[in-house]
Design a protein around this motif. Sequence first.
Motif, PDB file in Angstrom:
ATOM      1  N   SER A  53       4.714  -4.860  -1.841  1.00 17.05           N
ATOM      2  CA  SER A  53       4.550  -4.417  -0.451  1.00 17.05           C
ATOM      3  C   SER A  53       3.617  -3.218  -0.356  1.00 17.05           C
ATOM      4  CB  SER A  53       5.904  -4.046   0.160  1.00 17.05           C
ATOM      5  OG  SER A  53       6.766  -5.155   0.135  1.00 17.05           O
ATOM      6  N   TYR A  96       9.283  -1.126   6.833  1.00 18.60           N
ATOM      7  CA  TYR A  96       9.988  -1.645   5.663  1.00 18.60           C
ATOM      8  C   TYR A  96      10.340  -0.498   4.713  1.00 18.60           C
ATOM      9  CZ  TYR A  96      10.715  -3.699   1.065  1.00 18.60           C
ATOM     10  OH  TYR A  96      11.236  -4.012  -0.163  1.00 18.60           O
ATOM     11  N   TRP A 100      14.061  -0.653   5.173  1.00 18.57           N
ATOM     12  CA  TRP A 100      14.596  -1.774   4.397  1.00 18.57           C
ATOM     13  C   TRP A 100      14.364  -1.731   2.900  1.00 18.57           C
ATOM     14  CZ3 TRP A 100      11.625  -3.902   8.830  1.00 18.57           C
ATOM     15  CH2 TRP A 100      12.451  -4.092   9.953  1.00 18.57           C
ATOM     16  N   GLN A 101      13.558  -0.802   2.386  1.00 13.70           N
ATOM     17  CA  GLN A 101      13.362  -0.818   0.932  1.00 13.70           C
ATOM     18  C   GLN A 101      14.694  -0.494   0.239  1.00 13.70           C
ATOM     19  OE1 GLN A 101      10.997   2.121  -1.154  1.00 13.70           O
ATOM     20  NE2 GLN A 101      11.152   3.539   0.572  1.00 13.70           N
TER      21      GLN A 101
END
Length: 135
Positions: A53, A96, A100-101
């Motif tokens: 990512s 992210y 969300w990581q």
Amino acid sequence: NNSYQLSSVPLQILFYVNGIYYIFYFLATLAMIVYKSEVFSYPDDFLAPDLASLFIMAILEVLRLYLGSKGNLTEEEAPLGLSLLITVGSVILSVYFLVWQTYVLKADVIINAVLLFTYGLESVLKVVAIAAFVS
């Protein structure tokens, strides 16, 4: 055709600042991912997506800044619009890393908040510049 300059100086400065900041952001995020993988039990199947990512984001960032800068300086709305579109992808990746990581540190929150702020400011200036070029 108008002979006066339409390209946005504040936008160009912001692209420059954003480019410098992103280098810092990339290195800091990379260092934190390495740190987290050493300190926390970082599941291997999460380490790869986090790293991927970050690298995808770096590629998007280079494209985003290049197209934005080119579009601004040549006063063309197409590259600027494309840059604005790529920003959406960059925002999603930044969110992210913000939310969300695998492990989110306070430092992650700070550097992503700054990045999202610059994206927001840049996007507003891009829309203004596009409007000026089109009119």
